[in-house]
Design a protein around this motif. Structure first.
Motif, short mmCIF file in Angstrom:
data_model
loop_
_atom_site.label_atom_id
_atom_site.label_comp_id
_atom_site.label_asym_id
_atom_site.label_seq_id
_atom_site.Cartn_x
_atom_site.Cartn_y
_atom_site.Cartn_z
N SER A 433 69.19 52.72 -44.25
CA SER A 433 70.49 53.09 -43.71
C SER A 433 70.87 52.19 -42.54
N SER A 434 72.14 52.21 -42.17
CA SER A 434 72.63 51.38 -41.07
C SER A 434 72.27 52.03 -39.73
N PRO A 435 72.35 51.28 -38.64
CA PRO A 435 72.01 51.85 -37.32
C PRO A 435 72.86 53.06 -36.93
N LEU A 436 74.06 53.18 -37.48
CA LEU A 436 74.91 54.32 -37.14
C LEU A 436 74.69 55.52 -38.04
N GLU A 437 73.79 55.39 -39.00
CA GLU A 437 73.54 56.47 -39.95
C GLU A 437 72.25 57.23 -39.67
N HIS A 438 71.53 56.86 -38.62
CA HIS A 438 70.32 57.60 -38.31
C HIS A 438 70.22 57.89 -36.81
N ASP A 439 69.40 58.88 -36.48
CA ASP A 439 69.19 59.26 -35.08
C ASP A 439 68.57 58.09 -34.32
N HIS A 440 68.77 58.09 -33.00
CA HIS A 440 68.21 56.99 -32.22
C HIS A 440 67.62 57.51 -30.91
N TYR A 441 66.44 57.03 -30.62
CA TYR A 441 65.80 57.21 -29.32
C TYR A 441 64.90 55.99 -29.12
N ASP A 442 65.00 55.36 -27.97
CA ASP A 442 64.20 54.15 -27.73
C ASP A 442 62.79 54.53 -27.29
N VAL A 443 61.93 54.70 -28.29
CA VAL A 443 60.55 55.11 -28.03
C VAL A 443 59.84 54.10 -27.14
N LEU A 444 60.03 52.81 -27.44
CA LEU A 444 59.33 51.78 -26.66
C LEU A 444 60.05 51.42 -25.37
#
Length: 691
Positions: A433-444
């Motif tokens: 999926s594209s970056p706008l289609e999934h959840d995001h959290y900057d783990v690193l």
């Protein structure tokens, strides 16, 4: 038409800038900086504005593609997963587990699903042939902190908002917004240092965008950063300016330092480095006597023959002046999702490459060895390859050699949503999926930020029923490779557990109610409790690094080079190789130019704007010449990530603005021997008019 504004974090680089995305009728209409974002404060770069271009890109793949004799064919997901697993298993049954290799690209760490979901799949392969973008980038950082502080990701970050003296080597945060220093809105932060009476000093072979903002910029010969750093340490120790303060109580090796650096005087290193002895003496005094100071070196330091040694010397400089783990110095974060206790501390040399006997670090082998491990016959030869979010043909040294190697693989699987210069060799492409289609959290990158914050961004768009997320792709492949069925857990569940068990015990539901993020405060002293060494002591002089000073000292016997040296450069509208299919980012004048000092151009009878041929040991390319006073004499520069001239790709805009690949010049045999990191900077080249 109903418009809605959604707030997210940009996933394209380390800066974690907040975005305000206007959506109408299921489409992105506008992307602006989020003025209320607690870390970026409204800052946005051109790449963030182009995030919608990726989502709506007609060239973006949306279903699995299988390559057959008559071309590419769309197939179903179950068929694709079964085909991939069967091909991988067949190769391993025929040739052994190590006949399969995997390469993971830079975007992997910017994707929550890949960051938390790929590990199980990699383990299911049971192969020692693991490669990633780390060894063409920041591997020296990781190796140094592993030896000194006990963990490969215990990376100290400049306390940018409180320092009085910022000393930078080979770093251009005005373009990168920081790297291993997530620092959006960097220009305002740099100006704030000067406004409070502080000082910024930059060493770089090019007067970069950051150097133009600094109080002082000094040219330095590519690859000689270690000499200048050693001379700074020599001077501070000899003059009695060292003051490690509280660090002395938990640091091994302080008494042994002075003898190690005795031969690296400012006078001894001046000629070969191009930096005057008087400059080194003055900087040593100013750095040691500043109320707070921090030395920071980034990719220009890492991707050279003394990358690991130079990163070690930067740590030493901060330690002996008492600027590690103190306000305004180099500090450690306290992230909400603390991955350090969960991940591998790192290991060195448990196995080696077949051809050059290069050691693994943290389970990975140097990417500079990947092509030869595919091309060289014999037991253990790589016969199959998996690439995940990577384009190593354009991003690893001697890219044309790797291109030839990929063409001979028996099976190649790519997890990527572009048919690019690398994935064109795949037998199967699985597009996520594209970056706008999934959840995001900057783990690193919350672990690497200049301030402790946390921010969660839910998916902006729902995926089509015929699409799959990265974590679903990895989960399905893992089940088939391990032959164990079970529930595939979404990364959101793992993120929730990580936040609850972290130092702030944050609930994901609470974090979701703060679309601009939660401020967790400035960086705080963490030592010695944060150390992962067995004795909770800083290991100041790891033998493998101290021994490499002998190799550095050999430079002192050499005459200054008269050969042209090639360095790379980063550009604000580029992100490695994969953002060039956006028209807004490639429009305008050609940016893939060779920058050269006027004196060097005059000696070769070259004119601004003409086409020139650049040659190295491994190949040659052509580019337009840009005569530029910003270059150090004897040094030329090409940007990284271009070279969209290969056939059989599906990148219409990028192919119309191809540029040339600097990695058709960089040498796969040129490495930092301590880490195996590719030495992409400082390559000897010749430049002449194109025929």
């Amino acid at each position: 038409m109903t418009e809605q504004i959604h707030y997210r974090t940009c996933p394209l680089c380390e800066a974690m800038c907040g975005l305000a995305i206007t959506v109408a009728d299921g489409a992105v209409k506008q992307i602006r900086g989020d003025q209320a974002d607690l870390l970026s404060r409204g800052h946005i770069c051109p790449k963030g504005s182009a995030l919608g271009d990726i989502h709506h890109d007609p060239d973006r793949l949306r279903q699995p593609l299988q390559r057959r004799a008559d071309g590419w064919h769309a197939i179903g997901w179950d068929e694709a997963f079964d085909y991939a697993a069967s091909q991988l298993k067949q190769l391993q049954e025929r040739y052994g587990p190590d006949s399969i290799a995997i390469y993971q690209g830079n975007p992997s760490v910017h994707n929550l699903g890949t960051a938390l979901g790929a590990g199980a799949f990699v383990r299911s392969l049971r192969t020692k042939n693991r490669f990633s973008a780390s060894s063409v980038d920041q591997l020296p950082h990781q190796l140094v902190v592993y030896h000194m502080y006990g963990h490969q990701l215990m990376l100290p970050i400049p306390d940018l908002d409180r320092t009085q003296f910022l000393l930078m080597f080979g770093a251009n945060p005005a373009v990168s917004n920081g790297s291993i220093m997530s620092a959006p809105d960097i220009k305002r932060r740099l100006k704030a240092i000067q406004q409070r009476g502080g000082q910024i000093v930059v060493f770089d072979p090019r007067q970069t965008e950051t150097a133009q903002l600094a109080d002082q910029h000094y040219f330095i010969q590519p690859g000689s950063d270690g000499l200048v750093l050693a001379a700074l340490i020599h001077t501070i120790l000899k003059e009695g300016w060292a003051n490690p303060a509280r660090l002395a109580g938990f640091t091994h090796g302080l008494d042994e330092l002075e003898s190690l650096f005795e031969r690296f005087s400012p006078d001894a290193v001046a000629a070969i480095s191009g930096v005057a002895a008087s400059t080194i003496l003055q900087l040593a005094h100013d750095f040691a006597h500043a109320s707070s100071a921090v030395c920071y070196g980034r990719i220009g330091v890492s991707i050279q023959q003394f990358g690991t040694l130079s990163q070690w010397l930067i740590q030493l400089l901060n330690i002996i002046t008492g600027n590690l783990d103190r306000e305004g110095g180099s500090m450690f974060t306290t992230p909400a999702f603390d991955t350090l206790p969960l991940g591998s501390k790192g290991n060195v040399g448990r196995w080696h490459t077949r051809v050059r006997n290069l050691p693994e670090f943290a389970g990975e082998l140097p990417s500079a060895a990947m092509a030869e491990e595919i091309l060289t016959p014999g037991e253990g030869q790589i016969r199959g390859l998996i690439t995940s979010a990577g384009n190593p043909v354009l991003s690893t040294p001697n890219g044309q050699q790797l291109d030839r190697a990929l063409a001979g693989l028996e099976f190649m699987l790519s997890i990527d949503f572009y048919l690019n210069e690398t994935t064109r060799h795949a037998h199967l492409i699985l597009p996520p999926s594209s970056p706008l289609e999934h959840d995001h959290y900057d783990v690193l990158f919350h672990n690497l930020a200049i301030r402790n914050t946390a921010k969660y961004s839910p998916a902006l768009f729902e995926i089509d029923q015929n699409a799959r997320h990265d974590w679903q792709i990895f989960g399905e492949l893992t089940q088939r490779m391990s032959e164990k069925e079970g529930r595939i857990f979404p990364p959101k569940a793992m993120l929730e557990r990580g936040l609850r068990s972290g130092p702030y015990a944050i609930q994901l539901s609470e974090l979701a109610q703060h679309p601009h993020g939660i401020d967790l405060g400035p960086l705080q002293p963490r030592l010695p409790e944060r150390l992962f060494t067995d004795d909770k002591q800083i290991q100041l002089i790891p033998p493998v690094l101290a021994n490499d000073l002998e190799r550095l000292a050999e430079l002192l016997q050499q005459a200054p080079s008269k050969q042209l040296r090639l360095i790379s450069r980063r550009q604000l509208r580029s992100n490695n190789s994969w953002m060039h299919n956006s028209q807004r980012l490639v429009k305008g004048d050609d940016r893939c130019t060779l920058q050269m000092h006027p004196d060097d151009a005059e000696q070769r009878h070259l004119q601004h704007g003409q086409s020139v041929k650049i040659s190295s040991r491994v190949g040659s390319i052509e580019a337009g010449l840009e005569i530029n006073q910003a270059m150090m004499p004897g040094v030329v520069s090409l940007p990284h990530g271009w070279g969209h001239c290969y056939p059989d790709t599906k990148l219409q805009i990028a192919q119309a603005h191809p540029g040339s690949s600097i990695n058709d010049l960089t040498d796969d045999q040129a490495i930092d021997p301590i880490s195996g990191n590719a030495a992409l900077n400082g390559i000897v080249v010749e430049v002449e008019a194109s025929e």
